[in-house]
Design an enzyme around this catalytic site. Structure first.
Site, short mmCIF file in Angstrom:
data_model
loop_
_atom_site.label_atom_id
_atom_site.label_comp_id
_atom_site.label_asym_id
_atom_site.label_seq_id
_atom_site.Cartn_x
_atom_site.Cartn_y
_atom_site.Cartn_z
N CYS A 1 -6.08 -36.36 7.07
CA CYS A 1 -7.13 -37.37 7.24
C CYS A 1 -8.19 -37.22 6.15
CB CYS A 1 -7.77 -37.26 8.61
SG CYS A 1 -9.04 -38.50 8.92
N ARG B 1 1.17 -48.11 10.79
CA ARG B 1 0.57 -49.43 11.01
C ARG B 1 1.59 -50.49 11.41
NH1 ARG B 1 -2.62 -49.92 5.57
NH2 ARG B 1 -1.14 -48.29 5.01
#
Length: 331
Positions: A96, A230
Site C-alpha cells: 500500500c 478492481r
C-alpha cells in the site's frame, strides 16, 4: 507449504470495498475463490472493537485477514487474534502506497526493509498455525525490481512465508498519489514470471491490472495463482466464470439473478440486526454492468437504499426495474 490449488484465484483486499458484506456477496458468486479483508492495522486489531472489525460470516470461508504493521510483536499478537477469530490466512501488506501508511512505517515503504519484513513474518509464523503470506510490489521509487523483489521474496520465504503475492508495478512513494500508483507505474508481469521461475517451489500469485477471468487463466500458465482487484469489485458478474474457467467445476450460480436470490436471507438477517441497507447494496452497483436496465437498477439503489429504514424491497424493486428493461437475467 499450503495446497497451491487453493490459491489459484483470489479477490484482492481493497480499502473501503472488501468489507464483510462485499465478501459475502462475492462468496455467493464464486465458491472457491480466496477472499481477503480490507487491510487492518495492528493497532486497530489489538486495541479496537474486534467484533466489529474482525467479525465475518461463516459463509465467507476461505477468507484471509490482511494486516498492516511493522512491529514483529504487534503483528504476532494481531495474527494470533485473527487466527482465533477463524481466519484461514494472515497476509502482511507490503504494497500500500498511501501517505498514512508510510507515516506508520508499513505498506509499500517496507520494500526498502526486507530484513524487517522477514522478522515480521517469522514472528507471525511462530504465533499461528495457519498460512502467513506477503503481498508486495515489484519495487519502490528508484529500486531496481530485479534486485528489490528478489531480495524481499527470498527473505520472507526464508522466514517461513507460505506464499508471495506480487502487484506487478512499482509504487512511487514520492510524486504519485495512491490512486495514481494503481495506474501510472507500468505493469511488468514478466518480472513476476521470472520470480516464479527463480523460486519454483514457492507459491507465487500475480496481481495488478488484470481485467477478466480469461486474462487470469492466461497468467496461470506462468504463476500459481491470480488475484483480481478492481475488475472483481466494479464488475462482479465476471466472477461467475471462476468456477468453470479456473477450477474446472460446474458454474453455480449461473446468473446474477440466482446470486441475489441466494443473498436475500443474509440481507434480511443483517437488516434485522440493525445494519443499514445501503451498507450492503453499495457493493451491488456494478452487478449488471453493460446489461440494458443497469442504469435504472443503480439509480434505484442509490436513491432509495440510503433512506433510513430502507428494506429489502428496495433491492427487489431494483431487480424488477432491470427485468422490465431486459430479459437478460430472467433465466
Amino acid at each position: 507449504m499450503r495446497d497451491i490449488n487453493s490459491l489459484r484465484f483470489c479477490v484482492a483486499p481493497m480499502m473501503d470495498w472488501t468489507d464483510r458484506h462485499c465478501r459475502v456477496f462475492h462468496r455467493h458468486i464464486t465458491r472457491h475463490a480466496l477472499l481477503y479483508t480490507e487491510m487492518l492495522t495492528t493497532g486497530a486489531v489489538i486495541h479496537g472493537d474486534r467484533t466489529r472489525l474482525l467479525g465475518f460470516d461463516q459463509s465467507e470461508h476461505p477468507v484471509a485477514l490482511q494486516l498492516g504493521g511493522s512491529d514483529p510483536r504487534d503483528l504476532a499478537t494481531a495474527a494470533r487474534i485473527g487466527a482465533d477469530f477463524g481466519y484461514d490466512e494472515i497476509n502482511l501488506n507490503v504494497g500500500c502506497p498511501s501517505d498514512r501508511v508510510q507515516e506508520g512505517r508499513f505498506g509499500a515503504c517496507l520494500m526498502a526493509e526486507p530484513e524487517l519484513v522477514a522478522a515480521c513474518v517469522a514472528a507471525m509464523k511462530r504465533a499461528v498455525t495457519i498460512p502467513v503470506t506477503v503481498k508486495c510490489r515489484i519495487g519502490i521509487d528508484d529500486q531496481d525490481p530485479e534486485i528489490a523483489l528478489d531480495r524481499l521474496a527470498r527473505a520472507v520465504v526464508a522466514a517461513g512465508a507460505d506464499a508471495v503475492i506480487v502487484h506487478a508495478r512499482k509504487a512511487w512513494l514520492n510524486g504519485l498519489s495512491p490512486k495514481q500508483n494503481r495506474d501510472i507505474p507500468p505493469l511488468d508481469y514478466d518480472r513476476v514470471y521470472r520470480l516464479k521461475a527463480a523460486l519454483s517451489d514457492v507459491p507465487i500469485i500475480i496481481n495488478g491490472g488484470i481485467g477478466s477471468v480469461a486474462e487470469a487463466k492466461h497468467h496461470l500458465a506462468h504463476v500459481d495463482g491470480v488475484m483480481l482487484g478492481r475488475a472483481a469489485y466494479q464488475e462482479p458478474w465476471r466472477l461467475l466464470d471462476v468456477e468453470a474457467e479456473i477450477f474446472g467445476q460446474p458454474a453455480q450460480p449461473r446468473s446474477m439473478k440466482e446470486v441475489f436470490a441466494a443473498m436475500m436471507p443474509y440481507i434480511a438477517r443483517e437488516l434485522a440486526s440493525g445494519t443499514r441497507l445501503h451498507a450492503i447494496v453499495r457493493h451491488f452497483v456494478g452487478a449488471f454492468h453493460g446489461v440494458p436496465g443497469a442504469r435504472a437498477f443503480r439509480r434505484h439503489l442509490a436513491e432509495h437504499g440510503v433512506r433510513a429504514g430502507a428494506g429489502i424491497d428496495v433491492l427487489v424493486d431494483a431487480i424488477a426495474l432491470l427485468e422490465e428493461r431486459s430479459g437478460a437475467i430472467a433465466a
